[in-house]
Design an enzyme around this catalytic site. Structure first.
Site, short mmCIF file in Angstrom:
data_model
loop_
_atom_site.label_atom_id
_atom_site.label_comp_id
_atom_site.label_asym_id
_atom_site.label_seq_id
_atom_site.Cartn_x
_atom_site.Cartn_y
_atom_site.Cartn_z
N CYS A 61 20.90 -17.13 -69.16
CA CYS A 61 21.48 -17.77 -67.98
C CYS A 61 20.37 -17.77 -66.93
CB CYS A 61 22.67 -16.91 -67.54
SG CYS A 61 23.43 -17.42 -66.00
N CYS B 258 21.82 -20.54 -52.49
CA CYS B 258 22.59 -21.74 -52.81
C CYS B 258 23.31 -22.22 -51.56
CB CYS B 258 23.60 -21.45 -53.92
SG CYS B 258 24.58 -22.89 -54.37
N CYS C 253 30.19 -21.39 -51.86
CA CYS C 253 31.57 -21.15 -52.30
C CYS C 253 31.99 -19.76 -51.82
CB CYS C 253 31.67 -21.25 -53.82
SG CYS C 253 31.08 -22.84 -54.41
N CYS D 138 28.64 -13.76 -64.60
CA CYS D 138 28.57 -15.01 -63.85
C CYS D 138 28.95 -14.82 -62.40
CB CYS D 138 29.53 -16.01 -64.47
SG CYS D 138 28.67 -17.34 -65.22
N1 SAH Z 1 26.26 -23.62 -58.97
C1 SAH Z 1 26.73 -23.91 -60.27
C2 SAH Z 1 26.16 -23.01 -61.34
C3 SAH Z 1 25.98 -21.56 -61.01
S1 SAH Z 1 27.45 -20.60 -60.82
C4 SAH Z 1 28.23 -23.90 -60.29
O1 SAH Z 1 28.83 -23.46 -59.31
O2 SAH Z 1 28.79 -24.36 -61.27
C5 SAH Z 1 28.00 -20.41 -62.50
C6 SAH Z 1 29.49 -20.20 -62.62
O3 SAH Z 1 29.86 -18.90 -62.14
C7 SAH Z 1 30.31 -21.19 -61.82
O4 SAH Z 1 31.38 -21.66 -62.55
C8 SAH Z 1 30.76 -20.35 -60.67
O5 SAH Z 1 31.86 -20.88 -60.02
C9 SAH Z 1 31.02 -19.04 -61.35
N2 SAH Z 1 31.15 -17.90 -60.45
C10 SAH Z 1 30.63 -17.76 -59.23
N3 SAH Z 1 30.97 -16.56 -58.71
C11 SAH Z 1 31.72 -15.95 -59.63
C12 SAH Z 1 32.35 -14.68 -59.71
N4 SAH Z 1 32.25 -13.83 -58.73
N5 SAH Z 1 33.04 -14.37 -60.82
C13 SAH Z 1 33.10 -15.24 -61.85
N6 SAH Z 1 32.51 -16.44 -61.86
C14 SAH Z 1 31.84 -16.80 -60.76
FE1 SF4 Z 2 26.44 -22.07 -55.44
FE2 SF4 Z 2 29.10 -22.20 -55.50
FE3 SF4 Z 2 27.71 -22.21 -57.82
FE4 SF4 Z 2 27.86 -20.00 -56.29
S1 SF4 Z 2 29.55 -21.02 -57.36
S2 SF4 Z 2 26.04 -20.82 -57.25
S3 SF4 Z 2 27.86 -20.87 -54.21
S4 SF4 Z 2 27.70 -23.76 -56.20
#
Ligand code: SAH
Ligand code: SF4
Length: 342
Positions: free
Chosen positions: A103, A110, A114, A331
Site C-alpha cells: 500500500c 492530503c 475527510c 488503512c
Molecule cells: N485518498 C484515497 C486513497 C487513500 S485512503 C481514498 O480516500 O480513497 C484509502 C482508504 O482508507 C479509503 O477508502 C479511505 O476512506 C480509508 N480510510 C481512511 N481512514 C480510515 C480509517 N481510519 N479506517 C479505515 N479506513 C480508512
Molecule cells: Fe485523503 Fe480522505 Fe483518502 Fe484520507 S480518506 S487519504 S483524507 S481522500
C-alpha cells in the site's frame, strides 16, 4: 535534477531520441533500473560513455532512507521513509496467501480532509513524484527480500489529486520491462474526484478502481467527506457507469463502518437502493479509530448485520479482514509523521 524513475518507457525513449541516442538504449537502461534494480549510473556497464555522461548530468536517483520499520504480529510491515527533501512517507507491505501486496502513498498529506481519516489531518505539502512512488515498491521489495505482487494506492494522499504522476506510475508498474505487475493487480482508490474518474475511464487501463463511498446518502456523506459537497453521490454513480461502459471493469465500492454514523439498518437499506442496479463489488472495512476524531469502529455485531442485509438485498459484498492493526498500519491510519517532526 529529475529522478530517472520518473519516466515511463515511452517518455524515456522519446527523450533519448531527441538527444541523439538510439531507441534501444531505453531497454538497456530499464533493464538496469527494473530488472537488476541498481541505483547508480556508474553500474550501467553496457552504455556508451556519452550516454552515461548525459544521464549523469541530467538525472538522479531517489534513495528512500529507511527511518523506521515496524512488523506486525500478522507479518504486515510498515516502512517510514525519508525523502531527499526531508519529507517522510509511509508504505505498508501485507502478506497474503496469494502473494505480497504493498500500500503506497501518493502525496505528502492530503487536501481532501475527510473527517475520519488520519492522513487528511495533515494538509497536502506536495504531490509525490513518480519516482518517489516507484521507489516505495522497489525499496520495500529489497527490504523484505521478496517480490511484490500487487500494489494498492491507498496510503497517504488522494491519487486523483496527483493524476498525471499516478498514471505514469501505473504504466511503469505494469510495463513488461518495468515491474511487470499485471494491471489487474494494481488498484487505485479515490475519494471520488468525478472529472478524474472520467479521465481514468477514457484511458481504458485494466487497473482496478476503488471508490471510497462510505455513505449511502449525501446527508451522511457530507458529514464524513467534505468533497461530497462538490461531487455528490449521484455524480459519482453516473461517473462509475461511464467507467463501466468504457472499460467493462467492475468498480469496488469501499465502505468503512463507523458506529451509529453509517452502520445503521437504514444505511444498509439505502445502500441497497443506491447500488442494486449498478455492477459493483462492495468492500466493507471496519473503521480504525483515529485520535482526534469522535468516530468509533462499528461493533462486530453491527458489521455482521450490515453485511447480512446487503447480501440479502442482492449486493456482492465482503467484510474485509484487517491487517497490521497493532502497528497502526491499517488503512487510513498512516499519517506520515510530518507534523510530529516539526
Ligand atoms: N485518498 C484515497 C486513497 C487513500 S485512503 C481514498 O480516500 O480513497 C484509502 C482508504 O482508507 C479509503 O477508502 C479511505 O476512506 C480509508 N480510510 C481512511 N481512514 C480510515 C480509517 N481510519 N479506517 C479505515 N479506513 C480508512
Ligand atoms: Fe485523503 Fe480522505 Fe483518502 Fe484520507 S480518506 S487519504 S483524507 S481522500
Amino acid at each position: 535534477m529529475n529522478l530517472i524513475h520518473n519516466y515511463t518507457f515511452e517518455d524515456l525513449q522519446e527523450i533519448l531520441l531527441e538527444n541523439g541516442f538510439k531507441k534501444y538504449r531505453t531497454s538497456q537502461i530499464w533493464d538496469w533500473l527494473y530488472d537488476k534494480k541498481i541505483n547508480s549510473f556508474e553500474l550501467m556497464k553496457n552504455l556508451p560513455s556519452d550516454l552515461l555522461t548525459y544521464l549523469k548530468t541530467n538525472y538522479t536517483f531517489e534513495s528512500l532512507e529507511l527511518v523506521e520499520r515496524q512488523t506486525s504480529k500478522d507479518g504486515t510491515e510498515k516502512f517510514l521513509y525519508k525523502l531527499r527533501d526531508g519529507n517522510l512517507i509511509e508504505s505498508v507491505v501485507m502478506r497474503h496467501h496469494y502473494g505480497n501486496s504493498i500500500c503506497i502513498s501518493t502525496q505528502i498529506g492530503c487536501n481532501i480532509g475527510c473527517s475520519f481519516c488520519a492522513s487528511g489531518q495533515i494538509k497536502r505539502v506536495r504531490n509525490l513524484e513518480v519516482g518517489e512512488m516507484v521507489l516505495q515498491v522497489l525499496e520495500s521489495e529489497r527490504l523484505i527480500g521478496e517480490k511484490i505482487d500487487s500494489v494498492v494506492l491507498m496510503g497517504i494522499g488522494e491519487p486523483f489529486d496527483n493524476f498525471d504522476n499516478v498514471i505514469k506510475l501505473l504504466k511503469i508498474l505494469n510495463h513488461q520491462k518495468g515491474l511487470n505487475i499485471g494491471a489487474r493487480k494494481l488498484t487505485v482508490s479515490t475519494s471520488g474526484i468525478v472529472p478524474r474518474i472520467y479521465d481514468f475511464a477514457d484511458l481504458k487501463l485494466q487497473v482496478n478502481l476503488a471508490i471510497s463511498l462510505h455513505a449511502p446518502t449525501d446527508d451522511v456523506r457530507n458529514k464524513l467527506m467534505k468533497i461530497n459537497r462538490i461531487y455528490s453521490i449521484a455524480k459519482i454513480i453516473e461517473a462509475l457507469k461511464y467507467y463501466l461502459e468504457q472499460t467493462n471493469r467492475r468498480v469496488t465500492i469501499e465502505y468503512i463502518l463507523i458506529e451509529d454514523v453509517n452502520d445503521r439498518e437504514i444505511d444498509a437499506l439505502n445502500l441497497i437502493e443506491l447500488l442494486k442496479d449498478v455492477n459493483v463489488y462492495i468492500n466493507l472495512i471496519p473503521y480504525n479509530k483515529v485520535l482526534g476524531t469522535n468516530y468509533e469502529r462499528s461493533p462486530e455485531k453491527n458489521q455482521k448485520k450490515f453485511l447480512h442485509i446487503l447480501k440479502r438485498g442482492g449486493l456482492d459484498v465482503t467484510l474485509r479482514k484487517e491487517q497490521g492493526h497493532d502497528i497502526d498500519a491499517a488503512c487510513g491510519q498512516l499519517r506520515s509523521k510530518t507534523e510530529k517532526n516539526k
